[in-house]
Each structure stands twice: as structure tokens, then as C-alpha cells.
Design an enzyme around this catalytic site. Structure first.
Site, PDB file in Angstrom:
ATOM      1  N   ALA A  39      42.128 -85.120 -25.557  1.00  0.00           N
ATOM      2  CA  ALA A  39      43.129 -85.987 -24.944  1.00  0.00           C
ATOM      3  C   ALA A  39      44.295 -85.165 -24.392  1.00  0.00           C
ATOM      4  O   ALA A  39      44.711 -85.358 -23.245  1.00  0.00           O
ATOM      5  CB  ALA A  39      43.631 -87.009 -25.964  1.00  0.00           C
ATOM      6  N   GLY A  40      44.812 -84.252 -25.201  1.00  0.00           N
ATOM      7  CA  GLY A  40      45.991 -83.480 -24.792  1.00  0.00           C
ATOM      8  C   GLY A  40      45.713 -82.563 -23.621  1.00  0.00           C
ATOM      9  O   GLY A  40      46.461 -82.546 -22.632  1.00  0.00           O
TER      10      GLY A  40
ATOM     11  N   ARG B 100      28.150 -96.291 -38.541  1.00  0.00           N
ATOM     12  CA  ARG B 100      28.516 -95.320 -39.560  1.00  0.00           C
ATOM     13  C   ARG B 100      28.989 -95.946 -40.863  1.00  0.00           C
ATOM     14  O   ARG B 100      28.604 -95.509 -41.948  1.00  0.00           O
ATOM     15  CB  ARG B 100      29.633 -94.434 -39.022  1.00  0.00           C
TER      16      ARG B 100
ATOM     17  N   GLU C   6      42.782 -89.640 -30.730  1.00  0.00           N
ATOM     18  CA  GLU C   6      42.715 -90.117 -32.113  1.00  0.00           C
ATOM     19  C   GLU C   6      44.102 -90.437 -32.666  1.00  0.00           C
ATOM     20  O   GLU C   6      44.238 -91.197 -33.620  1.00  0.00           O
ATOM     21  CB  GLU C   6      42.019 -89.069 -32.993  1.00  0.00           C
TER      22      GLU C   6
ATOM     23  N   ARG D 100      34.663 -96.749 -35.606  1.00  0.00           N
ATOM     24  CA  ARG D 100      34.341 -96.164 -34.308  1.00  0.00           C
ATOM     25  C   ARG D 100      32.850 -95.883 -34.230  1.00  0.00           C
ATOM     26  O   ARG D 100      32.254 -95.409 -35.191  1.00  0.00           O
ATOM     27  CB  ARG D 100      35.111 -94.868 -34.131  1.00  0.00           C
TER      28      ARG D 100
ATOM     29  N   LEU E  93      34.969 -88.776 -28.205  1.00  0.00           N
ATOM     30  CA  LEU E  93      35.112 -87.889 -27.051  1.00  0.00           C
ATOM     31  C   LEU E  93      35.420 -88.720 -25.820  1.00  0.00           C
ATOM     32  O   LEU E  93      36.257 -88.379 -24.990  1.00  0.00           O
ATOM     33  CB  LEU E  93      33.829 -87.089 -26.845  1.00  0.00           C
TER      34      LEU E  93
END
Lengths: 225, 259, 646
Positions: free
Chosen positions: C45-46, C338, C433, C443, C449
Site C-alpha cells: 500500500a505505502g 480461513r 492492512e 479476509r 495484496l
């Protein structure tokens, strides 16, 4: 000039010069082996005469010396860069390498160069300066290089120096051909294993070929009376 | 298992360092090497000593942060792993382990076992990218790419830029790193477009950063935790030659940082 | 603040993002050069946000605590990235990816955000391919896909088992290009320790240079936090050792609301814990569940013999194996989401069927797949994962079934953000996140990603611009404003306080104690009593920490213990908030399982009547209860159902 090139360009020039020198060594060895023909050196002397008198060969000599000088200068320049790249050494020396000789190219190279000067003094300059006996075949006078070789290699210390020198050359050559090709960008998982074999064969053939001469002369030849 | 550790200690970049010997007991062979270091540090801190500074982060062999030269080998006596994936079962009870930082002019020591690998980032910044902006790109399937090329590119792209190649190389050369970076782009159509410019820029920066050069000894390949091969260095040489020879007059990117 | 305005655009779901983009305010190129943006964190993201904003012309300053922006923990993501390309012609669509994500998140995510995520997912793949990301391809040269938990289509793009690495390298390359151009100033080995707020707007950060120990003030017109998740509050997790909550925790304490802190994802396929000195858990891609079958022995005595080392899994006959996921969930089998897979493993182990030395492991068996597809196919698909497993466990997974156990992996919770990814503090954005936005209570695999890159490449560039359009007349902010000086002073004071405790106990000891409390009582299954205990126990640990922590060395050089201490100090506060959030949420949904709320056969039981909302917590002072605001979730476009993977 050489300093301004990028490290890869320097390597490429060095490997081209090196590959040229390998080719020269094959010619040199072939001529040298003629000295072992049992005709009192006639074939060898004629060949040697051709090599020092033929104008084309003389012209090629410039490239040969150029090749040596470029190979050596580039080697030294790159080596200085490499030494500077690691100012502080490890306490435990790095463990792995591909071939044991590849780590010592600069060392074998320097030793080869030192003995090369001695070698040039012994043979090349003797012939050039005419400071040598002559012999006549069919009315033409030739330098008796064969006798000079024979005299030199009947002396044990001299023979030992040459054998050691040639072994060093062999070690140097073991990391030569394939390395040169790698520097030029040739590496292919299908062919490279073969290139490695060829490289070793070149090293062995040249080393054994050259060493045969002093060994055979020392043990099996008499000085002509 | 009981071990003797000889570890390089250096308080900061400008000070002189030295080796300090530590004894450590009851290490489980199932521990990772860094967990052993954690235990050592925990005991040092409890005694009021400064812990040994070392780089580490993901601890699963992918971030490329960990960087120890262990008994003469970057990432220690196992192949295809980073230090964080090295397990103590690779050592014997009573062993002496010598731990050093990466040694290279381009990787100065910051503290103890931590080195500064910014030089790698600088090389990437010089040209390690495809010059596309966000948005306005064609569909992902617009250009089919042979599977074999994608796989070869991926082999090269697996590099984690840990610097083990530089550490292992007798010349502290970064050619395997640069070779991998140049290769992963050169093998794909997207990267081909500026391949010639890229390779010249990256090599020039590599020289500027003070790395040595390649003498084809292959130590880098032998020690690379991601098993990146010398083929990538040959490809780098090839790409570089093609770029230099193929460049039009005045279009060469000037390279070389002198000796 | 009594209401949270999520600023969701009006109109039908499919057109919300388009209409937002067409109405959002723009900044002209000449003005962009005069506007600074700080981006903290250089993961997917950054890095993607920093690169994209710099490409647009903004002046960006980026920070990471690692030695290189390329090392952020996004790099460790293995399996892949989802996109609704429908390249496989198996019926995928944006609508379906959207629906799967909402359903996977157990109906606790915002419709508009998730739809936008699904919408831009396709652009991400195109972008990454253009950057030279070597995605897996088929023989015809087109992109390959694999399937993943929680979906019935193959929509996951991958690059061997290193997808996160390759995507991050793509973003890192783009970022490097902008650094070289001078549009991004990159600060590596810098840790953000506070947000600076001037006149109600985020205007900068206080960072510590981790090499020199110097505290620095940096200013900008807007601040983006892309600092990842806080799974390390559990001490053992699959996060990197340095992953921490500090940046978003400081933002929380400066007024940003914290959304759904208790939503934690426990990943089902990790390598089991081996000993007390273990420092982290290693995840193996969920993609393994595509071909691996999960089982435990049917008989308790077999399980006991295996634990004692007297039997090997290969000795257990087919009819004595319990493929419990296939048994309980015939439709999805081993590919259930999950949270479902993790809880099922815990349930079997709690019932005494667990294997491995500790009894905290189940088998993931590839024998069938190897028989069906051959050794080579399995090696091509999972070779690096198998190799990693063998290096760690010292067993060959081609021959002996792998052992796996769930581990903390991802935190769906994070800073509350509106549709524009802005927190409740104007000018302070959160991406990836670090925000709470798109995954609800759970999620899906290969969606982290997707969200990180969606936020960075395709959302923030528009939404930040919309904010900055009002700021063009604001001159460059001076880092010498009194607010900066004050924030710096507080940071320095806190460091001095930590350094001067000079106690007897190491930071890790406290961290381990906190982690134990969290895992046992705020972990995979939670109950009221446990949560109440956790809140009290965390308080005790926190008090002891501030009295007895031992930090050697000084604050003016690299000091790993000091770095850890600062992070653990924040975890010790966060843990309590997570427990409070979990206690408040009296239902089971996604990764949050309250034992009091389950169906008779042990499935999660949601309570949509009461809890169909995002819990946003606001900081009100050290000894004051935090403020809770509920953002109601309205499902206009899909029908809310009880999740069913049977």
C-alpha cells in the site's frame, strides 16, 4: 583511458586479449614441439627463422605484445578495484568457489609475468640481438635456436624454473577459456558444462605440451658436440 | 548443545570493532540460528550488557534483511537458505562459531553485525524499473509471454537483495545482484523496451558505489540463498555489450567510476 | 463526534466509484508541486501510494523502519492476488468477487468499499504486468490462475510461491524510479513515533532515525499511514519481527478512531510451534489446500501413539483417517475460508485428535495429489514451500504428510476510514492492512495484496487529491510550529522514561506474557470470562512493564531493545482495546468466535439484529474508557445470509 571504462568493459577487453593469447600459445607450442624432432634442430630452426623474419608475423607481434600489455594492465586495474572493494578482510576466509585456481588469477598472473621477462631475455632477446650461434642449411644461414634451447634445458635449475612456470600457466589457463566466454556473455545451461570441459582440456594440452620440451631434453637429449 | 561464539562487536560506524567470545548452553538443535542469537541477547540484556545488534525481520527467508557471515559463509553452512532459516542442527555440540558482518566497502558496518546496504537501493534507483506510471496500461494478457521466459525471469526475480553475493565474492562484487535485476526485466517484453538504457545505468551506478567486479569464481552462485545462477551475470555482460555496441552516437550512458 | 460519516457516494453500487472519480476535485500540475504528502510504510500500500502520488506530481516523503523499502512484510505473502478477470472463463465477474469478499468477511464490511476493490482488481493485474512482474503463465503465454479458499472460481494470479515479493518489487521499482527523479524523499531506518496535528488536521510526523537515535520533525499537507497490521500483539505470529502497531496506535491516541480491533485472522496452514524459544511462526501458502487434504486420525489411540512417536502417519490406514473438512463441508471441502479451517483444526486438536509432539497439529497430505498429478507437477506448484517446510521441520513432505496448525496472520481491524480512506482526523489517511475497511470480519486468501495495491495505486491518488484540492493555498508547513515542538518533546519524554526504568526484565519477556494472554483468551475462540480476565491481566503486565523493563545501552545509536520496548508498550495498550471490542461483540462472525454464540454443530452464529455494524473506538485519555461509535452496515445490494460452506 582504461580507467574511464566501466568494470564490465574492462573485463570484456581483458577477456578478448586473454582469448587471443590462448590462440598464440597454441601456435607457440606447435612451433616449440618441432625442437623434439631428431634432425639436429633443422626443422625447428627453420620454423623459428620464419617466425622472426616473416613480415606478417612481425606485424602480428605488435598485437601479441599489445595483447599481453592490455591483458596485464586491465588485470591489474581491475584487481586494484577489487582489493579496494573490501578494505577489511574476514577473519574466517570465504569458503566456497567454483574452481580452486579461480581465486588466484592475479597471483599466478603476476608470477607468470615475472618469469615471462626472464623467458624473453633467455630466448627472444638473444635471437633479436643476434647474440647467438648460427648454422647453415643448404647454403642459407639460420640462427641455431635449437642449440640454445638444448643448452638451457640441460641445466637442472633452469629446467625446474620452467616446469614450475608452466604449471602456473596451467593453473591460470584452467580459469581462462570458460571465464573469458562468461565475461563476453556466453553462458547457456546446455553448452556451458562442455565449455568447462574444453577449458580444462585447453589448460592440460598447453601445459603438457610445453612441459614435454624441457623434460624430454633434460632426460633424453645430449648436447651436440 | 553448547557452543562458543566469536562475534564481531563494533559500537558504531566510526569506531573500531573487535571479536568478543561468548559461551552459550543448552541450545535446541531445532532452533533457528537467529533464535539462538535471541537467547544470547536475552542473556546479555539480563546481565545488563548490550545485546548483539543484527539485522532481521521476516524470519522466513524472503525479506532479505538478515545478513551474517558465519564460519566463512554468508548465511552459514547450509545451501539455499538465509540465516533466519538456518537451523542449529547444522552445527555440532561444542562447535565454535565465528560470526562477522558482511565485509565490503559499499556495505559499511553500522553496528556489530548490521551493515548499510543502501548501495543496492541506489543501483535500483538508477534504472531498475520499467518506466510506466500508474494507470493507462494495456490488459495483462495483451502481450503473451512464453512460459519459459516468464520462468527464467522469475528465477532471476527471486533475488532478495540480501547481499550474500557481495559478501561471498572475493572481490565484493555486486554482479550477481545486478545480473538478476537486469535479467528479470530483459527477459520480459515489458522490460525489453528500455533494456539497453537500464543495464548501462545500473552498471554505472554499481561501479560508482565501489563494488568490485566479477572474476567468474562463482562464490556468489554457491552462496546465494535463492540459488540465482551465473547465467544471470553472463546475461548482464551480454546485455551490457549489446547496449554499448548498439547505442547510437551520443546515446551511450556514460559509465565507470574509475578504479 | 457522535456520528461517523463514511461518505459513501450516492447511486447504484456499480457506478459509485465512477461517479466519485468524476466528481472528485483535482489539483493542477503547478499546484501539485507545492503540496507535500507523507507516506509511512513502504509495503504494497505505502510503496504504491508513494510512487503513484509522486508520478502525479506531489512531493512525497516516505518512511520505513527497514533498511530498504523493499523489505516490508508484504514481501512474505506467498499465494497470490485475486482479480475478477475471468480469464479462465469460469463465470467470474466483479459482482462475484465482490460477493465472495463480502460473504467471506461474514457481512461485516462496507458494500461500497468492497465493490470498488473488486472493480479495480483488474487494473492491478494490468499495472503489475506492465511493471514487469513475472506472473505465472500457461504454455500459450497467457496468465495462469489458481483457486483459493472461499471461492468457486480460479481468480488468483501468482508468481510461484512469492507473489507478495514480486508485487512488492513492482511497487518498489516504481518507488525507486520516483526517488531517482527526486519526487520522493526516502527515509529508511526511520520509525514513526507520532502524528502531528495542527488546527485539527494531520500535518506531519515525528520519527526516530534508528541509526543515530535522532528525533526528527517532518511536515506535509497530508499524512498516509500504510504501516501494516498488528498481529505481533500475540508475540508469535506470521508477521515480521518488526511489524508493529505504533504508527496507527499513535494516530488513535491523537483522535483517529480504531475500527473493529478484535477482528484477527488466524491462518490455518502454518508450521506448528516447536519450542519455548520460538520467535515467530512460519506460514505456508493457503494454496497448499488446493491439492493437500487435511486429516487427523479417527481413533484417539492412534493420535496418542503418533504424539508419542510410536506410530507414523503412514501407518494409519485410509479408513482410520478423518478428513474432517471434507466431512463437515462437502461443497468446499479443504477450501473453506480461513477462519472455518482454523477453528476446525482447533476443534479436532482440543478433542484429542491432534498430532505432532505437542498435539497441536493436523496433517496436510499430498499423497493423493502426487499419485494423481505426479511428483513433478506438485514440485512445480509448491516446490519452494516444500523445501521451506523441510528446512524447518527436517521431514520430507513429499513422503510424510506435512503438519500444520493455525497461527495469527492478519488483522482485519485497523484505523477506521471513510470511503476516501481518510480517518476521523482530517488529512490523515490509512491504507492497506493498517485500515479496517474491506475485509469485514475475515479476509479471503489472496485479497490482502489486492487491497494493499488497490488502495495505493488506484484509490488514494484520487481521494487524497480530493482532500488536497482545498489545501492549495496552504504554504509548505513548517516543522518548527509549536505543535511539532510539543509532539517531539512528548516522544523524547517517553523514550527517556523507558530508558530510565532500568528494571530487571527484558522486553521480550513482557511481550511473551502479553502474547500468551492474547492467544489463550483473545485468540481463536473467545468467551466473556476469558476476555474479562484478559483485560485485567493485560493491565497488570502493562503496569509491571512500566516499572521493571530493562533496556541496556543508550537512545543515541542503534538500540534494538529500545525499539522493541516502544512497540511492546503500544501493544500492551492495544491488547486491552482488542479484548474490550471482543467482549462487546456478543456474536460470532468471521475471525471473531465467541464460544457463547455458536450453532449446535459448532458453527459461528452471527447476530445481525444487534451487531451488523463497525465498531469504531475513540481514545479519551489514559484512564478513561474509550468511546464507541457504531457505523451501521446497510446491505442494499446483496442479501445477508448465514455463511454456509457445506
Amino acid at each position: 583511458m582504461a580507467l574511464k571504462y566501466s568494470s564490465i568493459t574492462k573485463k570484456v577487453i581483458m577477456s578478448l586479449a586473454g582469448l587471443f593469447l590462448i590462440a598464440f600459445l597454441f601456435v607457440h607450442m606447435t612451433v616449440n614441439l618441432l625442437v623434439l624432432i631428431n634432425d639436429n634442430g633443422e626443422t625447428f630452426n627453420k620454423a623459428a627463422h620464419f617466425m622472426v623474419s616473416n613480415p606478417i608475423i612481425q606485424f602480428m607481434q605488435i598485437f601479441l605484445f599489445g595483447g599481453f600489455i592490455i591483458h596485464i594492465i586491465m588485470g591489474i586495474v581491475l584487481q586494484i578495484q577489487n582489493w579496494k572493494a573490501r578494505p577489511k578482510r574476514y577473519k574466517v576466509a570465504p569458503y566456497s568457489e567454483m574452481s580452486p585456481f579461480s581465486k588466484f588469477m592475479i597471483h599466478t598472473g603476476m608470477l607468470i609475468f615475472l618469469v615471462l621477462i626472464y623467458h624473453l631475455y633467455n630466448f627472444f632477446f638473444q635471437a633479436k640481438t643476434g647474440n647467438i650461434e648460427h648454422v647453415v642449411y643448404n647454403g642459407t644461414e639460420y640462427e641455431d635456436m635449437a642449440k640454445l634451447v638444448l643448452v638451457k634445458f640441460r641445466q637442472l635449475p633452469h629446467t625446474i624454473i620452467y616446469i614450475i612456470w608452466l604449471l602456473l600457466l596451467g593453473f591460470h589457463l584452467d580459469h581462462a577459456f570458460h571465464s573469458g566466454l562468461q565475461s563476453l556473455g556466453f553462458n547457456h545451461n546446455k553448452y556451458t558444462p562442455t565449455v568447462f570441459i574444453i577449458s580444462r582440456i585447453i589448460a592440460i594440452v598447453l601445459t603438457v605440451g610445453f612441459i614435454t620440451i624441457p623434460v624430454v631434453i633434460y632426460f633424453y637429449r645430449q648436447l651436440p658436440v | 548443545m553448547d557452543l562458543t561464539l566469536k562475534i564481531w562487536r563494533q559500537p558504531n560506524a566510526s569506531s573500531k570493532g573487535k571479536f568478543v567470545t561468548y559461551k552459550i548452553k543448552d541450545i535446541s538443535p531445532g532452533s533457528s540460528f537467529l533464535e539462538m542469537m535471541d537467547e544470547l541477547n536475552e542473556s546479555l540484556v539480563t546481565k545488563g550488557d548490550e545485546p548483539v545488534a543484527f539485522d532481521h525481520d521476516c524470519r522466513e527467508g524472503i525479506c532479505g534483511t538478515c545478513s551474517m557471515f558465519i564460519n566463512g559463509r554468508p548465511h552459514g553452512p547450509d545451501t539455499g537458505v538465509t540465516t533466519c532459516q538456518l537451523h542449529m542442527r547444522k552445527f555440532k555440540d561444542g562447535d565454535t562459531i565465528v560470526i562477522e558482518p558482511w565485509r565490503a566497502r559499499a556495505f559499511p558496518v553500522l553496528k556489530d553485525l548490521i551493515v548499510d546496504r543502501t548501495a543496492f537501493d541506489k543501483i535500483v534507483q538508477a534504472g531498475g524499473y520499467v518506466s510506466v506510471n500508474t494507470g493507462g496500461v494495456p490488459d495483462g494478457n495483451a502481450i503473451p509471454i512464453p512460459k519459459v521466459d516468464a520462468e527464467l525471469a522469475m528465477d532471476a526475480a527471486a533475488c532478495i537483495s540480501c547481499g550474500a553475493c557481495v559478501a561471498a565474492c572475493k572481490n565484493a562484487s555486486a554482479m550477481l545482484f545486478v545480473g538478476a535485476f537486469v535479467s528479470k526485466f530483459a527477459l520480459l517484453p515489458q522490460g525489453r523496451i528500455e533494456a539497453h538504457e537500464r543495464v548501462q545505468k545500473m552498471v554505472a551506478e554499481m561501479d560508482r558505489q565501489g563494488f568490485g567486479n566479477c572474476t567468474n569464481t562463482g562464490a556468489c552462485e554457491a552462496e546465494c540463498p535463492k540459488l540465482i545462477t551465473l547465467e544471470n551475470i553472463a546475461r548482464l555482460n551480454r546485455e551490457f555489450l549489446a547496449a554499448k555496441l548498439g547505442a547510437r552516437k551520443g546515446e551511450n550512458v556514460r559509465g565507470g567510476g574509475g578504479i | 463526534m457522535a456520528e461517523l460519516n463514511s461518505k459513501i457516494p450516492q447511486g447504484p453500487l456499480e457506478t459509485k466509484w465512477t461517479s466519485y472519480k468524476s466528481q472528485a476535485k483535482l489539483v493542477n500540475p503547478a499546484n501539485k508541486r507545492k503540496l507535500d504528502v507523507i507516506v509511512v510504510g513502504t509495503g504494497l500500500a505505502g510503496a504504491s501510494a508513494a510512487a503513484s502520488l509522486a508520478e502525479m506530481g506531489f512531493k512525497v516523503k516516505a518512511y520505513c523502519y527497514q533498511d530498504s523499502p523493499r523489505r516490508a512484510h508484504s514481501i512474505a505473502a506467498q499465494g497470490g492476488i485475486n482479480a475478477a478477470k475471468n480469464y479462465q472463463n469460469d463465470g467470474d465477474s466483479i459482482q462475484r468477487l465482490f460477493y465472495d469478499t463480502i460473504k467471506g468477511g461474514d457481512y461485516r464490511a462496507r458494500e461500497a468499499n468492497v465493490y470498488r476493490l473488486a472493480e479495480v482488481s483488474n487494473n492491478i493485474i494490468d499495472q503489475c504486468v506492465a511493471q514487469g512482474v513475472p506472473f505465472a503463465r500457461e504454455y500459450g503465454g497467457l496468465l495462469d490462475n489458481r483457486s483459493f479458499g472461499g471461492s468457486q472460481v480460479s481468480r488468483t494470479f501468482y508468481a510461484r510461491g512469492q507473489t507478495g515479493q514480486q508485487l512488492l518489487l513492482g511497487a518498489y521499482s516504481a518507488l525507486s524510479r520516483q526517488i531517482h527523479k527526486g519526487n520522493v524523499e526516502m527515509y529508511t531506518r526511520h520509525e514513526m513515533l507520532d502524528v502531528v496535528i495542527v488546527d485539527g488536521r494531520a500535518r506531519g510526523v515525528i520519527v526516530r532515525d534508528l541509526v543515530s537515535g535522532k528525533i526528527e520533525r517532518h511536515s506535509a499537507h497530508a499524512v498516509v499511514l500504510a504501516t501494516g497490521g498488528y498481529g505481533n500483539v500475540f508475540f508469535l505470529s506470521t508477521n515480521a519481527m518488526g511489524s508493529n502497531v505504533t504508527a496507527i496506535w499513535k494516530a488513535y491516541k491523537k483522535g483517529a478512531y480504531f475500527g473493529n480491533p478484535c477482528f484477527t485472522q488466524i491462518h490455518p496452514t502454518c508450521i506448528p510451534v516447536h519450542g519455548e524459544h520460538q520467535s515467530k511462526l512460519t506460514l505456508m501458502s493457503e494454496s497448499l489446500r488446493n491439492d493437500g487434504r487435511i486429516w487427523v486420525p479417527k481413533k484417539l489411540e492412534d493420535a496418542a501413539l503418533i504424539r508419542e512417536g510410536k506410530k507414523s502417519p503412514l501407518d494409519i490406514k485410509e479408513e482410520d483417517r478423518d478428513y474432517y473438512l471434507e466431512r463437515r463441508y462437502p461443497a468446499f471441502g479443504n477450501l473453506v475460508p480461513r477462519d472455518v479451517a482454523s477453528r476446525a483444526a482447533k476443534e479436532r486438536c482440543d478433542a484429542g485428535f491432534g498430532v505432532g509432539e505437542t498435539g497441536r497439529a493436523v496433517y496436510l497430505d499430498f499423497a493423493d495429489a502426487i499419485n494423481r498429478l505426479g511428483h513433478n507437477v506438485i514440485e512445480a506448484r509448491y516446490g519452494n514451500l516444500f523445501q521451506m517446510y523441510e528446512k524447518i521441520v527436517d521431514e520430507n513432505p513429499y513422503k510424510v504428510p506435512m503438519m500444520i496448525y493455525p497461527a495469527v496472520h492478519y488483522t482485519m481491524g485497523g484505523l477506521w476510514v471513510d470511503y476516501e480512506l481518510m480517518t476521523t482526523v482530517p488529512g490523515l489517511f490509512a491504507a492497506g492492512e493498517a485500515n479496517f475497511s474491506d475485509h469485514g470480519a475475515n479476509r479471503l486468501g489472496a485479497s490482502a495484496l489486492m487491497q494493499g495495491l488497490a488502495d495505493g495505486y488506484f484509490v488514494l491518488p484520487y481521494t487524497i487529491q480530493n482532500y488536497l484540492a482545498d489545501q492549495i493555498s496552504v504554504p509548505r508547513i513548517s516543522p518548527d510550529l509549536p505543535e511539532f515542538i510539543e509532539a517531539e518533546k512528548q516522544v523524547v519524554d517517553k523514550i527517556n522514561r523507558l530508558m530510565n526504568i532500568k528494571g530487571k526484565t527484558t522486553v521480550d519477556t513482557f511481550h511473551r506474557r502479553l502474547g500468551h494472554i492474547m492467544w489463550e483468551q483473545v485468540g481463536m475462540a473467545r468467551n466473556e470470562q476469558g476476555l474479562r480476565n484478559a483485560i485485567e491481566e493485560i493491565k497488570v503486565v502493562r503496569e509491571e512493564f512500566w516499572k521493571d523493563v530493562k533496556i541496556p545501552g543508550d537512545a543515541f545509536s542503534i538500540n534494538m531493545e529500545l525499539e522493541k520496548a516502544g512497540r511492546v508498550a503500544d501493544f500492551l495498550e492495544l491488547g486491552e482495546l482488542m479484548a474490550k471490542d471482543a467482549l462487546m461483540r456478543e456474536e460470532s462472525c468471521g475471525g471473531h468466535f465467541r464460544e457463547e454464540h455458536q450453532t449446535p454443530d459448532g458453527e459461528a452464529l452471527r447476530n445481525d439484529e444487534v451487531f451488523k455494524y463497525v465498531a469504531a473506538w475513540g481514545y479519551k485519555g489514559e484512564n478513561t474508557e474509550p468511546d464507541l461509535i457504531k457505523e451501521g452496515l446497510n446491505y442494499e445490494f446483496i442479501e445477508v445470509k448465514q455463511r454456509n460452506y457445506k
